[in-house]
Design an enzyme around this catalytic site. Structure first.
Site, PDB file in Angstrom:
ATOM      1  N   TYR A  98       0.818  -1.207   0.000  1.00 39.30           N
ATOM      2  CA  TYR A  98       0.000   0.000   0.000  1.00 39.30           C
ATOM      3  C   TYR A  98       0.853   1.260   0.000  1.00 39.30           C
ATOM      4  O   TYR A  98       0.439   2.304  -0.485  1.00 39.30           O
ATOM      5  CB  TYR A  98      -0.898   0.047   1.249  1.00 39.30           C
ATOM      6  CG  TYR A  98      -2.241  -0.617   1.112  1.00 39.30           C
ATOM      7  CD1 TYR A  98      -2.344  -1.954   0.752  1.00 39.30           C
ATOM      8  CD2 TYR A  98      -3.403   0.091   1.363  1.00 39.30           C
ATOM      9  CE1 TYR A  98      -3.577  -2.564   0.653  1.00 39.30           C
ATOM     10  CE2 TYR A  98      -4.643  -0.510   1.266  1.00 39.30           C
ATOM     11  CZ  TYR A  98      -4.721  -1.843   0.904  1.00 39.30           C
ATOM     12  OH  TYR A  98      -5.950  -2.435   0.811  1.00 39.30           O
ATOM     13  N   LYS A 103       2.726 -15.331   2.329  1.00 35.71           N
ATOM     14  CA  LYS A 103       2.921 -16.041   1.056  1.00 35.71           C
ATOM     15  C   LYS A 103       4.419 -16.332   0.952  1.00 35.71           C
ATOM     16  O   LYS A 103       5.114 -15.909   0.025  1.00 35.71           O
ATOM     17  CB  LYS A 103       2.408 -15.161  -0.097  1.00 35.71           C
ATOM     18  CG  LYS A 103       2.398 -15.823  -1.458  1.00 35.71           C
ATOM     19  CD  LYS A 103       1.314 -16.884  -1.626  1.00 35.71           C
ATOM     20  CE  LYS A 103       1.443 -17.552  -2.991  1.00 35.71           C
ATOM     21  NZ  LYS A 103       0.580 -18.746  -3.124  1.00 35.71           N
ATOM     22  N   ASP A 151      -3.318 -18.152   0.249  1.00 40.97           N
ATOM     23  CA  ASP A 151      -4.301 -18.779  -0.647  1.00 40.97           C
ATOM     24  C   ASP A 151      -5.033 -19.911   0.072  1.00 40.97           C
ATOM     25  O   ASP A 151      -6.262 -20.034  -0.025  1.00 40.97           O
ATOM     26  CB  ASP A 151      -3.649 -19.260  -1.958  1.00 40.97           C
ATOM     27  CG  ASP A 151      -2.383 -20.067  -1.743  1.00 40.97           C
ATOM     28  OD1 ASP A 151      -1.872 -20.132  -0.605  1.00 40.97           O
ATOM     29  OD2 ASP A 151      -1.882 -20.647  -2.733  1.00 40.97           O
ATOM     30  N   ASP A 185      -6.629  -6.905   4.129  1.00 37.57           N
ATOM     31  CA  ASP A 185      -7.731  -6.209   3.453  1.00 37.57           C
ATOM     32  C   ASP A 185      -8.635  -7.230   2.760  1.00 37.57           C
ATOM     33  O   ASP A 185      -9.856  -7.221   2.920  1.00 37.57           O
ATOM     34  CB  ASP A 185      -7.156  -5.219   2.427  1.00 37.57           C
ATOM     35  CG  ASP A 185      -8.254  -4.491   1.668  1.00 37.57           C
ATOM     36  OD1 ASP A 185      -9.212  -4.023   2.308  1.00 37.57           O
ATOM     37  OD2 ASP A 185      -8.151  -4.394   0.435  1.00 37.57           O
ATOM     38  N   ASP A 242     -12.686  -8.773   3.942  1.00 40.77           N
ATOM     39  CA  ASP A 242     -13.907  -8.703   3.122  1.00 40.77           C
ATOM     40  C   ASP A 242     -14.492 -10.113   2.989  1.00 40.77           C
ATOM     41  O   ASP A 242     -15.704 -10.311   3.078  1.00 40.77           O
ATOM     42  CB  ASP A 242     -13.624  -8.145   1.713  1.00 40.77           C
ATOM     43  CG  ASP A 242     -13.899  -6.638   1.620  1.00 40.77           C
ATOM     44  OD1 ASP A 242     -13.624  -5.924   2.602  1.00 40.77           O
ATOM     45  OD2 ASP A 242     -14.390  -6.185   0.568  1.00 40.77           O
TER      46      ASP A 242
HETATM   47  C1  IPM Z   1     -10.485  -0.836   3.993  1.00 41.61           C
HETATM   48  C2  IPM Z   1     -10.646  -0.170   2.653  1.00 41.61           C
HETATM   49  C3  IPM Z   1      -9.421   0.685   2.363  1.00 41.61           C
HETATM   50  C4  IPM Z   1      -8.214  -0.226   2.346  1.00 41.61           C
HETATM   51  C5  IPM Z   1      -9.504   1.515   1.074  1.00 41.61           C
HETATM   52  C6  IPM Z   1     -10.729   2.385   1.040  1.00 41.61           C
HETATM   53  C7  IPM Z   1      -8.256   2.328   0.871  1.00 41.61           C
HETATM   54  O1  IPM Z   1     -10.861  -1.115   1.668  1.00 41.61           O
HETATM   55  O2  IPM Z   1     -10.373  -0.114   4.997  1.00 41.61           O
HETATM   56  O3  IPM Z   1     -10.462  -2.064   4.057  1.00 41.61           O
HETATM   57  O4  IPM Z   1      -7.931  -0.873   1.332  1.00 41.61           O
HETATM   58  O5  IPM Z   1      -7.539  -0.304   3.367  1.00 41.61           O
HETATM   59 MN    MN Z   2     -11.020  -3.152   2.409  1.00 38.10          MN
END
Ligand code: IPM
Ligand code: MN
Length: 362
Positions: free
Chosen positions: A141, A186, A219, A243, A247
């Site tokens: 990042y 990884k 993975d 990240d 999700d």
């Molecule tokens: C999160 C979001 C952020 C990230 C984005 C909006 C930059 O997806 O907080 O998970 O990738 O960290």
């Molecule tokens: Mn995110």
């Protein structure tokens, strides 16, 4: 107690979900006799529009001097032109970096009443209680980026010190839980991951011999997380893997709209935000799920202000609201759904009914 809380509503559904969480924090203040002062500042796309900068210096300064920061979300199609020099997301990344918030805590605890909202079979979900610790200020990042007409690169670097501090946070959290850490990397491909694995193994051996440690490739972890999520306790991993895995993990809880987060550094100050984005498709409609932001406010009370009873009270009240089927559209499975404000109100009613206070102020 007195506390100064900076509120950064941001873009899309950000203002709606932070307003909902604010009403809950104000209820906490009234019922427990605290003085919270709230000040709003711009971040993300709205800050680009108003100040030409996704993180104006005045916003960062306010955040640095506050006790805690509550954030909604940033981004949206208006600012997504791939050729534009500034993006809303840069504001969020600069805030995390500028405040030194290297440890991002993302708890995943599916609620029984929301199990039907999950695409995963319910029998796999009962009892799941995971704490993902995502490294937040390093890795790909933040590495150097290059772009020419026909090539691009993003540099991923980690120093030993960056790995040590976040891994220590994870081990400490594990000691308050089931004393089990899975470190995700990884290491079969990436040099940064090989360093990550070495450092984590050493910290575990030298400083936390009482905590069980395992290393899993990312993975494989993506699969294990869905196949037997109940096994996991603390998962620690680098910025981008964290990240993506969170999700994915949000689907265990039934909705991206249920996962809160706390971003912490060495001090007590922190940024608290839902893990979801700005959801521009439903922005302004008053239908966004506010629970992730409300639960982030609970984490704010616990981690930055040390208000443990108050944090528990919010979490129990969100449980109660879900038990009473106070479902926003994302949770309702096409059944009856309620608005953002009604969901916040459902939590507040639970607080009024269930949270014990010695001296009621309202
Ligand atoms: C999160 C979001 C952020 C990230 C984005 C909006 C930059 O997806 O907080 O998970 O990738 O960290
Ligand atoms: Mn995110």
């Amino acid at each position: 107690m007195q506390a100064e809380i900076v509120v950064l509503p941001g873009d899309g559904i950000g203002p709606e979900v932070t307003a909902a969480a604010l009403s809950v924090l104000k209820t906490v203040a009234r019922r427990y006799g605290h003085q919270f002062t709230f000040s709003e500042h711009d971040i993300g796309g709205i800050a680009i529009d108003k100040h030409g900068d996704p993180l104006p210096a005045s916003t960062l300064a306010a955040c640095k001097s506050a006790d805690a920061v509550l954030l909604g979300a940033v981004g949206g199609p208006k600012w997504s032109d791939p050729n534009s020099k500034v993006r809303p997301e840069q504001g969020l990344l600069a805030l995390r970096k500028g405040m030194g918030l290297y440890a991002n805590l993302r708890p995943v605890r599916p609620h029984p009443a929301a199990l039907n909202a999950s695409p995963i079979k319910p029998h796999l979900l009962t009892g799941v209680d995971i704490m993902v610790v995502r490294e937040l200020t390093g890795g790909i990042y933040f590495g150097e980026k290059t772009r020419t007409a026909d090539s691009a690169s993003d540099l991923c670097t980690y120093s030993t010190a960056e790995i040590e501090r976040v891994v220590r946070s994870a081990f400490k959290l594990a000691r308050q839980r089931r004393s089990y850490v899975v470190s995700v990397d990884k290491a079969n491909v990436l040099e940064t991951s090989r360093l990550w694995r070495d450092v984590t193994a050493r910290i575990g051996r030298d400083e936390f011999p009482d905590v069980k440690l395992e290393h899993v490739l990312v993975d494989a972890m993506a699969m294990h997380l869905l196949a037997h999520p109940r096994e996991y306790d603390v998962i620690v991993t680098e910025n981008m893997f964290g990240d993506i895995l969170t999700d994915e993990a949000s689907m265990l809880a039934g909705s991206l709209g249920l996962l809160p987060s706390a971003s912490l550094g060495d001090g007590k100050a922190g940024v608290y935000e839902p893990i979801h984005g700005s959801a521009p498709d439903i922005a302004g409609k008053g239908i966004a799920n506010p629970y992730a932001t409300i639960l982030s406010a609970a984490m704010l009370l616990r981690h930055s202000l040390g208000l443990f009873d108050e944090a528990d009270c919010i979490e129990r009240s969100v449980d109660g609201a879900l038990n009473s089927h106070a479902f926003t559209a994302d949770l309702a499975n096409n059944g009856r759904s309620i608005s953002t404000a009604a969901a916040a109100q459902a939590v507040i009613e639970q607080m009024q009914a269930n949270c014990y206070v010695a001296e009621l102020r309202d």
